[in-house]
Design a protein around this motif. Sequence first.
Motif, PDB file in Angstrom:
ATOM      1  N   ASP A  12       0.853  -1.176   0.000  1.00  0.00           N
ATOM      2  CA  ASP A  12       0.000   0.000   0.000  1.00  0.00           C
ATOM      3  C   ASP A  12       0.894   1.232   0.000  1.00  0.00           C
ATOM      4  O   ASP A  12       1.721   1.409   0.878  1.00  0.00           O
ATOM      5  N   GLU A  13       0.745   2.061  -1.008  1.00  0.00           N
ATOM      6  CA  GLU A  13       1.592   3.250  -1.128  1.00  0.00           C
ATOM      7  C   GLU A  13       1.374   4.229   0.024  1.00  0.00           C
ATOM      8  O   GLU A  13       2.256   5.003   0.359  1.00  0.00           O
ATOM      9  N   ASN A  14       0.188   4.226   0.634  1.00  0.00           N
ATOM     10  CA  ASN A  14      -0.109   5.150   1.717  1.00  0.00           C
ATOM     11  C   ASN A  14       0.294   4.613   3.089  1.00  0.00           C
ATOM     12  O   ASN A  14       0.242   5.326   4.075  1.00  0.00           O
ATOM     13  N   ALA A  15       0.651   3.354   3.142  1.00  0.00           N
ATOM     14  CA  ALA A  15       1.031   2.747   4.420  1.00  0.00           C
ATOM     15  C   ALA A  15       2.378   3.316   4.863  1.00  0.00           C
ATOM     16  O   ALA A  15       3.254   3.574   4.037  1.00  0.00           O
ATOM     17  N   PRO A  16       2.541   3.503   6.163  1.00  0.00           N
ATOM     18  CA  PRO A  16       3.812   4.059   6.633  1.00  0.00           C
ATOM     19  C   PRO A  16       4.944   3.056   6.454  1.00  0.00           C
ATOM     20  O   PRO A  16       4.765   1.859   6.649  1.00  0.00           O
ATOM     21  N   ASN A  17       6.079   3.542   6.082  1.00  0.00           N
ATOM     22  CA  ASN A  17       7.258   2.705   5.929  1.00  0.00           C
ATOM     23  C   ASN A  17       8.145   2.940   7.151  1.00  0.00           C
ATOM     24  O   ASN A  17       8.870   3.921   7.221  1.00  0.00           O
ATOM     25  N   PHE A  18       8.056   2.024   8.111  1.00  0.00           N
ATOM     26  CA  PHE A  18       8.758   2.203   9.367  1.00  0.00           C
ATOM     27  C   PHE A  18      10.258   2.029   9.210  1.00  0.00           C
ATOM     28  O   PHE A  18      11.026   2.573   9.978  1.00  0.00           O
ATOM     29  N   THR A  19      10.695   1.266   8.222  1.00  0.00           N
ATOM     30  CA  THR A  19      12.128   1.040   8.078  1.00  0.00           C
ATOM     31  C   THR A  19      12.852   2.281   7.591  1.00  0.00           C
ATOM     32  O   THR A  19      14.031   2.446   7.865  1.00  0.00           O
ATOM     33  N   SER A  20      12.180   3.168   6.883  1.00  0.00           N
ATOM     34  CA  SER A  20      12.864   4.367   6.406  1.00  0.00           C
ATOM     35  C   SER A  20      13.060   5.388   7.523  1.00  0.00           C
ATOM     36  O   SER A  20      13.892   6.267   7.405  1.00  0.00           O
ATOM     37  N   ASN A  21      12.327   5.271   8.623  1.00  0.00           N
ATOM     38  CA  ASN A  21      12.441   6.213   9.725  1.00  0.00           C
ATOM     39  C   ASN A  21      13.467   5.777  10.771  1.00  0.00           C
ATOM     40  O   ASN A  21      13.722   6.491  11.716  1.00  0.00           O
ATOM     41  N   LEU A  22      14.025   4.572  10.608  1.00  0.00           N
ATOM     42  CA  LEU A  22      14.964   4.068  11.601  1.00  0.00           C
ATOM     43  C   LEU A  22      16.314   4.761  11.456  1.00  0.00           C
ATOM     44  O   LEU A  22      16.758   5.050  10.353  1.00  0.00           O
ATOM     45  N   PRO A  23      16.964   5.005  12.566  1.00  0.00           N
ATOM     46  CA  PRO A  23      18.278   5.647  12.513  1.00  0.00           C
ATOM     47  C   PRO A  23      19.360   4.649  12.111  1.00  0.00           C
ATOM     48  O   PRO A  23      20.154   4.201  12.929  1.00  0.00           O
ATOM     49  N   VAL A  24      19.394   4.262  10.846  1.00  0.00           N
ATOM     50  CA  VAL A  24      20.336   3.256  10.371  1.00  0.00           C
ATOM     51  C   VAL A  24      21.779   3.688  10.578  1.00  0.00           C
ATOM     52  O   VAL A  24      22.595   2.894  11.029  1.00  0.00           O
ATOM     53  N   PRO A  25      22.150   4.944  10.274  1.00  0.00           N
ATOM     54  CA  PRO A  25      23.540   5.320  10.527  1.00  0.00           C
ATOM     55  C   PRO A  25      23.921   5.193  12.003  1.00  0.00           C
ATOM     56  O   PRO A  25      25.024   4.779  12.319  1.00  0.00           O
ATOM     57  N   ALA A  26      23.007   5.542  12.897  1.00  0.00           N
ATOM     58  CA  ALA A  26      23.299   5.414  14.326  1.00  0.00           C
ATOM     59  C   ALA A  26      23.457   3.951  14.714  1.00  0.00           C
ATOM     60  O   ALA A  26      24.326   3.601  15.512  1.00  0.00           O
ATOM     61  N   LEU A  27      22.626   3.087  14.152  1.00  0.00           N
ATOM     62  CA  LEU A  27      22.715   1.661  14.443  1.00  0.00           C
ATOM     63  C   LEU A  27      24.016   1.083  13.894  1.00  0.00           C
ATOM     64  O   LEU A  27      24.677   0.292  14.550  1.00  0.00           O
ATOM     65  N   LYS A  28      24.397   1.520  12.706  1.00  0.00           N
ATOM     66  CA  LYS A  28      25.651   1.044  12.117  1.00  0.00           C
ATOM     67  C   LYS A  28      26.849   1.551  12.918  1.00  0.00           C
ATOM     68  O   LYS A  28      27.811   0.826  13.119  1.00  0.00           O
TER      69      LYS A  28
END
Length: 189
Positions: free
Chosen positions: A6-22
Amino acid sequence: MRENLDENAPNFTSNLPVPALKLLDCSLRVSVIPLSIATIWLTVTNKQDNISYGKLEFSNFMGLKYMVCISTISAAYAFLATMASWIRCLVTKAWLFFVSDQIVAYLMLTSGAAVMEMLSLAFNGDRTVSWSEACSSYGRFCSRMKVALVLHALALCSFIVLAVISAYRVFSMFEPPAVSHKEVDEERT
């Protein structure tokens, strides 16, 4: 794999602080290296001579040899994993880091438990089998082993956090199981 149906569904993975986790992942892996090297150095150079009972060295104890071996493996793996985390083709293999982090964490746990039991016997003895405590005669040896065990435990804590991070990376690639509205209504009643 995760697909956004669903294009309107929120994409939770894009909001994650990936650089901080890395950055946290990389920092923990780098911190394991000096902790493991210090554990190895303290253990291997540990020896004490006693006039009454003779010389005591790390090589006299299989548990200490095992801890040195596992600390060497963990330091080498942490170094290789740190280097590999910056190689794009290996970063996509989250399951590889997940399995490896789990294995190293369990190995470190077993070696730490072996040395902890040894130190417990050295400090307290076991009167039921007529073992007296040895740390009154070999105090410096026991103190250095206690410090080595603390350093090993800190490296283990780093690997436990790394195992959680790698598990998060692996399992976040999949959608949660779908629950039908009928099942939710049945649970409520």
